[in-house]
Design a protein around this motif. Structure first.
Motif, PDB file in Angstrom:
ATOM      1  N   LYS A  21       3.315  -2.850   3.981  1.00  9.30           N
ATOM      2  CA  LYS A  21       2.109  -2.422   3.284  1.00  9.30           C
ATOM      3  C   LYS A  21       1.474  -3.661   2.652  1.00  9.30           C
ATOM      4  CE  LYS A  21       3.535   2.296   2.017  1.00  9.30           C
ATOM      5  NZ  LYS A  21       3.923   2.639   3.309  1.00  9.30           N
ATOM      6  N   VAL A  22       0.157  -3.758   2.782  1.00 12.26           N
ATOM      7  CA  VAL A  22      -0.577  -4.884   2.218  1.00 12.26           C
ATOM      8  C   VAL A  22      -1.676  -4.311   1.332  1.00 12.26           C
ATOM      9  CG1 VAL A  22      -1.941  -6.942   2.724  1.00 12.26           C
ATOM     10  CG2 VAL A  22      -0.101  -6.259   4.276  1.00 12.26           C
ATOM     11  N   SER A  23      -1.706  -4.738   0.094  1.00  9.77           N
ATOM     12  CA  SER A  23      -2.686  -4.205  -0.852  1.00  9.77           C
ATOM     13  C   SER A  23      -4.090  -4.702  -0.533  1.00  9.77           C
ATOM     14  CB  SER A  23      -2.320  -4.624  -2.279  1.00  9.77           C
ATOM     15  OG  SER A  23      -2.535  -6.015  -2.450  1.00  9.77           O
ATOM     16  N   ALA A  24      -5.068  -3.974  -1.030  1.00 10.79           N
ATOM     17  CA  ALA A  24      -6.465  -4.366  -0.853  1.00 10.79           C
ATOM     18  C   ALA A  24      -6.727  -5.714  -1.521  1.00 10.79           C
ATOM     19  CB  ALA A  24      -7.391  -3.294  -1.425  1.00 10.79           C
ATOM     20  N   GLU A  25      -6.077  -5.953  -2.644  1.00  8.46           N
ATOM     21  CA  GLU A  25      -6.249  -7.228  -3.347  1.00  8.46           C
ATOM     22  C   GLU A  25      -5.731  -8.393  -2.498  1.00  8.46           C
ATOM     23  OE1 GLU A  25      -4.676  -4.541  -4.795  1.00  8.46           O
ATOM     24  OE2 GLU A  25      -6.374  -3.898  -6.017  1.00  8.46           O
ATOM     25  N   THR A  26      -4.592  -8.186  -1.857  1.00  7.61           N
ATOM     26  CA  THR A  26      -4.033  -9.232  -0.998  1.00  7.61           C
ATOM     27  C   THR A  26      -4.959  -9.506   0.173  1.00  7.61           C
ATOM     28  OG1 THR A  26      -1.772  -8.717  -1.644  1.00  7.61           O
ATOM     29  CG2 THR A  26      -2.065  -9.885   0.439  1.00  7.61           C
ATOM     30  N   ILE A  27      -5.443  -8.455   0.799  1.00  7.22           N
ATOM     31  CA  ILE A  27      -6.366  -8.621   1.927  1.00  7.22           C
ATOM     32  C   ILE A  27      -7.621  -9.364   1.472  1.00  7.22           C
ATOM     33  CG2 ILE A  27      -7.856  -7.390   3.555  1.00  7.22           C
ATOM     34  CD1 ILE A  27      -5.576  -5.277   3.720  1.00  7.22           C
TER      35      ILE A  27
END
Length: 88
Positions: free
Chosen positions: A37-43
């Motif tokens: 899972k990759v957070s929106a902030e990371t993206i």
């Protein structure tokens, strides 16, 4: 990260073993057992990265540090993508 065959005959395969196998012995594709899972902030933080830096960030989600160190993986992705060009 471990990999398994899409045909169910193989599970718990390391990244390096999955790459070296190509196809699983049961002729299935080797896929991650889980999808990170990759957070929106990371993206959003990836937006300013170069292509090779972005490739490193994504590929590192699928490769255990015990198998390939971050430094080695970063160098591998840099070498693989340093001549990659995209139209802006």
């Amino acid at each position: 990260m471990k990999y398994r065959s899409t045909r169910g005959g193989v599970a718990g395969v390391s990244f390096i073993d999955a790459v070296m196998m190509g196809l699983a012995p049961d002729r299935g594709l080797l896929v991650p057992e889980t999808i990170p899972k990759v957070s929106a902030e990371t993206i959003a933080s990836w937006k300013s990265l170069s292509f090779s830096e972005l490739a490193f960030e994504i590929i590192s989600l699928y490769v255990s540090r015990e198998e390939i160190s971050a430094e080695k993986l970063r160098e591998m992705t840099r070498l693989a993508y340093e001549t990659f060009r995209t139209a802006l």
